[in-house]
Design a protein around this motif. Structure first.
Motif, mmCIF file in Angstrom:
data_model
loop_
_atom_site.group_PDB
_atom_site.id
_atom_site.type_symbol
_atom_site.label_atom_id
_atom_site.label_comp_id
_atom_site.label_asym_id
_atom_site.label_seq_id
_atom_site.Cartn_x
_atom_site.Cartn_y
_atom_site.Cartn_z
ATOM 1 N N ALA A 178 0.875 -1.258 0.112
ATOM 2 C CA ALA A 178 -0.143 -0.214 0.035
ATOM 3 C C ALA A 178 1.050 1.376 -0.066
ATOM 4 C CB ALA A 178 -0.897 0.082 1.142
ATOM 5 N N HIS A 179 1.997 1.427 0.999
ATOM 6 C CA HIS A 179 2.794 2.285 0.743
ATOM 7 C C HIS A 179 3.463 2.668 -0.374
ATOM 8 C CE1 HIS A 179 5.357 5.445 2.674
ATOM 9 N NE2 HIS A 179 6.551 4.761 2.358
ATOM 10 N N ASP A 180 4.101 1.528 -1.204
ATOM 11 C CA ASP A 180 4.333 1.691 -2.527
ATOM 12 C C ASP A 180 3.532 2.087 -3.526
ATOM 13 O OD1 ASP A 180 7.364 0.701 -1.515
ATOM 14 O OD2 ASP A 180 7.020 -0.999 -3.046
ATOM 15 N N VAL A 181 2.562 1.734 -3.434
ATOM 16 C CA VAL A 181 1.356 2.178 -4.476
ATOM 17 C C VAL A 181 1.046 3.573 -4.223
ATOM 18 C CG1 VAL A 181 -0.932 1.856 -5.285
ATOM 19 C CG2 VAL A 181 0.581 -0.118 -4.881
ATOM 20 N N ASP A 182 0.953 3.930 -3.053
ATOM 21 C CA ASP A 182 0.582 5.336 -2.724
ATOM 22 C C ASP A 182 1.917 6.255 -3.297
ATOM 23 O OD1 ASP A 182 -1.685 4.824 -1.369
ATOM 24 O OD2 ASP A 182 -0.947 4.997 0.565
#
Length: 188
Positions: free
Chosen positions: A25-29
């Motif tokens: 989720a952090h990478d995609v954000d």
């Protein structure tokens, strides 16, 4: 991004963490933030404003991640510290008679990280990946007259032609031309 941060740019192949993880989720954000930033700066990268964070995350989760997981798409990211500031992709899902070819997609550099060699480093690393995948030809299209076209030319990409009124600009209803290019890769 400070001048000292330019030496801290790390180019790496994106290996997405497991589905549902907080690190995915952090990478995609971060990837979504880069995409939104370039769209709102006027880049012709398939999206138009308004362009929500949810739409940007959906692109990465629904259009990119499945290809990465299937092994048909490679994504490179540029990081400064832990922050993703740039990315580029190569699509390897080609028809049986074009297995020697890859398509360059979505060279994106956050506006805060531009003019520091990020795009050039991403493209050079992408060419290395393409060679490792036994691809000898890369193709792409880009907004005619933009900084990316200048970069691609400097890297040895050859213009095939220009299609007028190819796609709408991200911040205007005007139809913009696209330049189609290729580069033959020598074996390393």
């Amino acid at each position: 991004m400070t001048a000292s941060a330019t030496t801290d740019i790390r180019i790496e192949r994106w290996q997405p963490p497991p589905d549902g993880s907080s690190s995915l989720a952090h990478d995609v954000d971060m990837l979504a933030d880069v995409l939104r930033a370039v769209v709102y700066r006027g880049a012709g990268v398939s999206f138009v404003v308004p362009f929500s964070p949810d739409e940007s995350r959906a692109f990465w989760m629904e259009a990119v991640l499945p290809g990465v997981r299937a092994g048909t798409r490679r994504v490179l990211v540029a990081r400064v510290g832990g922050r993703i500031v740039g990315t580029v992709q190569v699509d390897l899902a080609m028809p049986p008679n074009q297995q020697h070819r890859g398509e360059v997609l979505k060279l994106l550099v956050h506006p805060d990280a531009r003019r520091r060699g990020v795009a050039r480093r991403l493209m050079l690393a992408l060419e290395d990946i393409a060679r490792a995948e036994r691809r000898t030809l890369l193709t792409l299209d880009t907004w005619t007259g933009g900084d990316a076209e200048t970069l691609y030319r400097s890297l040895g990409y050859v213009v095939v032609g220009v299609i007028p009124r190819y796609a709408r600009g991200s911040t205007t209803p005007a139809l913009e031309p696209a330049t189609f290019m290729y580069k033959e890769l020598a074996a390393s």
